[in-house]
Design an enzyme around this catalytic site. Structure first.
Site: not given
Ligand code: RUB
Length: 287
Positions: A216, A191, A180, A113, A17-18, A111
């Site tokens: 982001k 994703k 991301d 987030s 997650g980013a 996914c």
């Molecule tokens: C996670 C993903 C999330 C974004 C945003 O992919 O695609 O939608 O990263 O996450 P992976 P957040 O599991 O491959 O990292 O809202 O937590 O920043």
């Protein structure tokens, strides 16, 4: 965790997650003993998941122009500021986003987030009874993280295999996804599957919202650099495929801005153009 351990955990998706990646990355710099070590750490961390501008932006913010003499105190103050900015932004996003969740609505997400799940948990805390349809997200099943987190918060979750997303979307009232990266032209990178599901949502006239804060944004895209799309090891999809079978494990995709109804960010709920405008005004160094 020190920067080497953190970089490894990011590469192996133990931190995903980013936003979590960005926070873990900057926090790991706490353990650096010299400015040279900080520089080395930044290089390694930025490469751990090269498709994460939030991580790069956060690393850039905390390390830019650090003085050799006072690097430790400056670095610590900046890391603290980033953590607080993210926390404050998330509070706003939760507030604005949860207002879009109506009692008895069906929410689709894909996914995992942390931004999306925090909106949904806030809506639940406001005693709204809604249902979440979510997809498992092969090959790493991050959808299970989402399902587990939401179920723990008392939210009703219906879990679907990825290829049942049309079914999961039929009858949904809103689609929420994280991001991301966001490019200067308003493409959202998230994703794999996100654009396909956004297209399905559009065909049913279900609004698609991207939930993320401004870091982001990938400013490099404004100068012609393409946002890289991560491609991972084939073994994550199929350990021992038969001879002659090639595996394609592209894990992110671009979502076209025309498919996006709005962005839920610390600036409020805006169009993608409105979001980009706000980013440029608030953080000109990101662009
Ligand atoms: C996670 C993903 C999330 C974004 C945003 O992919 O695609 O939608 O990263 O996450 P992976 P957040 O599991 O491959 O990292 O809202 O937590 O920043």
């Amino acid at each position: 965790m020190d920067y080497k351990g953190t970089a490894k955990a990011i590469t192996q998706l133990r931190i995903q997650g980013a936003q979590s990646i960005a926070l873990a990355g900057v926090k790991s710099l706490f353990y650096c003993k010299t400015l040279d070590e900080v520089k080395k750490a930044v290089k390694l961390l930025a490469k751990a998941r090269p498709t994460e501008p939030c991580l790069r932006n956060a690393l850039h913010y905390v390390t830019k122009g650090l003085s050799r003499a006072k690097f430790k105190t400056e670095l610590q103050a900046r890391i603290k500021w980033v953590c607080e900015y993210f926390k404050d932004s998330n509070e706003r996003i939760k507030l604005y986003g949860s207002r879009r969740i109506k009692p008895s609505s069906v929410v689709f997400t894909h996914c995992h987030s942390s931004t999306v799940t925090s909106i949904l948990i806030k809506a639940k805390q406001e005693r709204k009874n809604f249902v979440v349809h979510n997809t498992e997200t092969r090959p790493f099943f991050q959808g299970r993280i989402t399902a587990r987190e939401l179920a723990r918060a008392g939210i009703r979750v219906v879990h679907f295999v990825d290829s049942a997303a049309r079914l999961a979307l039929k009858g949904a009232d809103i689609m929420l996804i994280g991001a991301d990266a966001i490019t200067s032209e308003g493409f959202v990178i998230n994703k794999i599957g996100s654009e396909m599901f956004a297209e399905i949502a559009n065909s049913y006239e279900i609004p698609v919202y991207v939930c993320c804060h401004s870091w982001k944004y990938d400013g490099k895209t404004q100068f012609g650099f393409d946002e890289r799309i991560e491609q991972r090891f084939s073994k994550e999809v199929w350990q021992r495929p038969p001879r002659g079978v090639e595996i394609c494990n592209i894990v992110f995709e671009r979502v076209h801005p025309r498919l996006i109804s709005g962005v839920i960010s610390e600036f409020g709920i805006t169009t993608i153009e409105g979001f980009l405008e706000q980013v440029k005004n608030t953080f000109p160094w990101l662009s």
